[in-house]
Design a protein around this motif. Structure first.
Motif, PDB file in Angstrom:
ATOM      1  N   TYR A 165      -7.619   4.440   2.587  1.00  0.00           N
ATOM      2  CA  TYR A 165      -7.767   3.510   1.539  1.00  0.00           C
ATOM      3  C   TYR A 165      -7.872   2.001   2.205  1.00  0.00           C
ATOM      4  O   TYR A 165      -8.666   1.169   1.858  1.00  0.00           O
ATOM      5  CB  TYR A 165      -6.647   3.412   0.606  1.00  0.00           C
ATOM      6  N   LEU A 220      -7.218   5.243  -4.483  1.00  0.00           N
ATOM      7  CA  LEU A 220      -6.064   5.488  -3.936  1.00  0.00           C
ATOM      8  C   LEU A 220      -5.548   6.794  -4.557  1.00  0.00           C
ATOM      9  O   LEU A 220      -4.862   7.548  -3.607  1.00  0.00           O
ATOM     10  CB  LEU A 220      -4.952   4.290  -3.985  1.00  0.00           C
ATOM     11  N   ILE A 237     -13.372   2.362  -3.799  1.00  0.00           N
ATOM     12  CA  ILE A 237     -12.466   1.362  -3.025  1.00  0.00           C
ATOM     13  C   ILE A 237     -13.627   0.416  -2.287  1.00  0.00           C
ATOM     14  O   ILE A 237     -13.422  -0.922  -2.341  1.00  0.00           O
ATOM     15  CB  ILE A 237     -11.692   2.073  -1.940  1.00  0.00           C
ATOM     16  N   THR A 247       0.757  -1.226   0.085  1.00  0.00           N
ATOM     17  CA  THR A 247      -0.069   0.001  -0.022  1.00  0.00           C
ATOM     18  C   THR A 247       0.804   1.142   0.088  1.00  0.00           C
ATOM     19  O   THR A 247       0.619   2.130  -0.688  1.00  0.00           O
ATOM     20  CB  THR A 247      -0.812   0.005   1.351  1.00  0.00           C
ATOM     21  N   MET A 281      -9.647  -0.103  -7.008  1.00  0.00           N
ATOM     22  CA  MET A 281      -8.932   0.448  -5.829  1.00  0.00           C
ATOM     23  C   MET A 281      -7.676   1.123  -6.272  1.00  0.00           C
ATOM     24  O   MET A 281      -7.489   2.230  -5.186  1.00  0.00           O
ATOM     25  CB  MET A 281      -8.371  -0.659  -5.002  1.00  0.00           C
ATOM     26  N   LYS A 322       0.955   4.156  -3.128  1.00  0.00           N
ATOM     27  CA  LYS A 322       0.829   5.598  -2.559  1.00  0.00           C
ATOM     28  C   LYS A 322       1.968   6.355  -2.969  1.00  0.00           C
ATOM     29  O   LYS A 322       1.759   7.506  -3.366  1.00  0.00           O
ATOM     30  CB  LYS A 322       0.410   5.837  -1.262  1.00  0.00           C
TER      31      LYS A 322
END
Length: 405
Positions: free
Chosen positions: A134, A126, A228, A10, A122, A14
């Protein structure tokens, strides 16, 4: 390792989204353009999943070399499971199952299509929300897994489990609201009583919702949260399909991930090519999500994006291997605890890197998400436990879902 690679997935994604790729010298930050390539990030995930074949091949080579050098046949699947739990993803459960060979392997393209849709949604979401929001919003997955398991797999849910799903939905809603409300930069006088505190918080929250509801930033956050949460429908469908396939056919879980990586990558690139020639190559679609030429330029021209892409592929491959090892060796209690720690660490790191600001409302949503998930998994007792006859709930997904991100 499952926790580490899960957090890295994740945060690295990002990090990519925050990299400037165009007009980086502009004085106004709003004029700068960051990396916005959710389809490329989906392809990265499938490349990481294809890397699981390296583990499968390595295990086969070591097993064959060992059997030749020591003069005995390869270890049976039961022996592998008893000797080393980390190798369980390389072992198929063959009792009363049909071997998945030949054209039957094409059935794995079905969960791959769900994975493509869910992951891409997703990744787009994000772009509009913080990493912790998220991750918390992904907690809605338990809702759709529960509903689909009842409908398609004929599982049974008790009343307290349905109430847990309601709590999860409430938690996701509060997390989304926390993301849409902009932080108030003005200091407020500290009230003297709990009643005044509650009134003040309600008044501030109402004012902020009214002030930010019409802003593009708030609208983008709401859209991101909805995308999401909606993506969890496809992820839950993927889990249910994988559960059905693993119950019916005998195939190693790590090979399932590898095949889904191959099918997913091929389908993603074919659809990407079609969308490029129909949308991305037009004047309106230039620099958009489906511009392959611009996406390739951004990945190859900017070192930070290229390096993070490789790291994402490695972390996803590691997460799949260690995740499967854990989910086939431990209880739902430990697994839920790991998922909670993953969300918490992502939140802490995001705050430390100043990618987001601290919001008390987000804590409320997070606590509800954790409690609802723990209650659903029978980790904590429901409030009316002593008044009801205790019945043990059967697991929704007996084979344990294969998590990919």
């Amino acid at each position: 390792m499952m926790l580490l690679t899960g957090v890295c997935n994740t945060l690295l994604t990002k990090y990519q989204d925050l990299q400037c790729v165009r007009n980086c010298e502009a004085a106004d930050p709003k004029q700068r353009h960051t990396f916005e390539q959710p389809v490329v990030q989906t392809a990265q995930m499938f490349i990481g999943e294809m890397g699981c074949w390296l583990v499968v091949a390595g295990f086969a080579i070591v097993n064959r070399f060992t059997s030749r050098s020591r003069g005995y046949s390869p270890i049976a699947s039961e022996g592998v499971q008893e000797q080393n739990p980390i190798l369980k993803p390389l072992v198929a459960r063959e009792e009363e199952r049909i071997p998945m060979r030949g054209s039957k392997v094409l059935l794995l393209a079905l969960p791959s299509c769900c994975d493509i849709t869910g992951t891409t949604l997703m990744n787009v979401g994000l772009l509009f929300v913080a990493a912790s929001i998220y991750q918390m919003t992904r907690g809605a997955l338990v809702l759709f897994v529960g509903v689909f398991s009842v409908i398609f797999l004929r599982r049974r849910l008790f009343a307290y489990q349905w109430s847990a799903l309601v709590i999860v939905v409430l938690g996701v809603g509060i997390v989304g609201l926390a993301g849409a409300i902009a932080p108030n930069p003005q200091a407020k006088p500290e009230p003297r009583s709990m009643v005044e505190t509650a009134v003040l918080l309600a008044r501030v929250a109402t004012d902020q919702v009214k002030a930010t509801a019409q802003t593009p930033e708030a609208l983008q956050t709401v859209i991101g949260v909805l995308m999401i949460a909606g993506a969890q429908i496809f992820t839950a469908t993927q889990f249910v399909l994988e559960e059905w396939l693993l119950e019916k056919y005998a195939i190693e879980p790590l090979k399932v991930v590898g095949w889904e990586g191959i099918f997913g990558f091929i389908i993603t690139m074919l659809v990407f090519a079609v969308l490029h020639f129909t949308i991305g190559s037009t004047a309106q679609g230039q620099y958009g999500y489906f511009d392959i030429v611009e996406a390739w330029r951004q990945v190859t021209h900017y070192k930070a994006i290229a390096v993070s892409s490789v790291l994402i592929m490695i972390s996803i491959g590691g997460f799949n291997f260690f995740g499967l090892s854990v989910t086939r060796s431990i209880s739902a209690t430990s697994r839920s605890t790991i998922d909670t720690c993953r969300t918490l660490f992502i939140w802490i790191v995001s705050l430390a890197l100043h990618w987001e600001t601290f919001k008390w409302l987000q804590i409320v949503g997070f606590v509800l998400l954790v409690y609802g998930t723990f209650l659903f998994n029978d980790i904590v007792g429901h409030p009316f436990r002593s008044c009801m006859r205790r019945q043990k709930a059967a697991p929704l997904l007996a084979e344990n879902p294969i998590e990919h991100m």
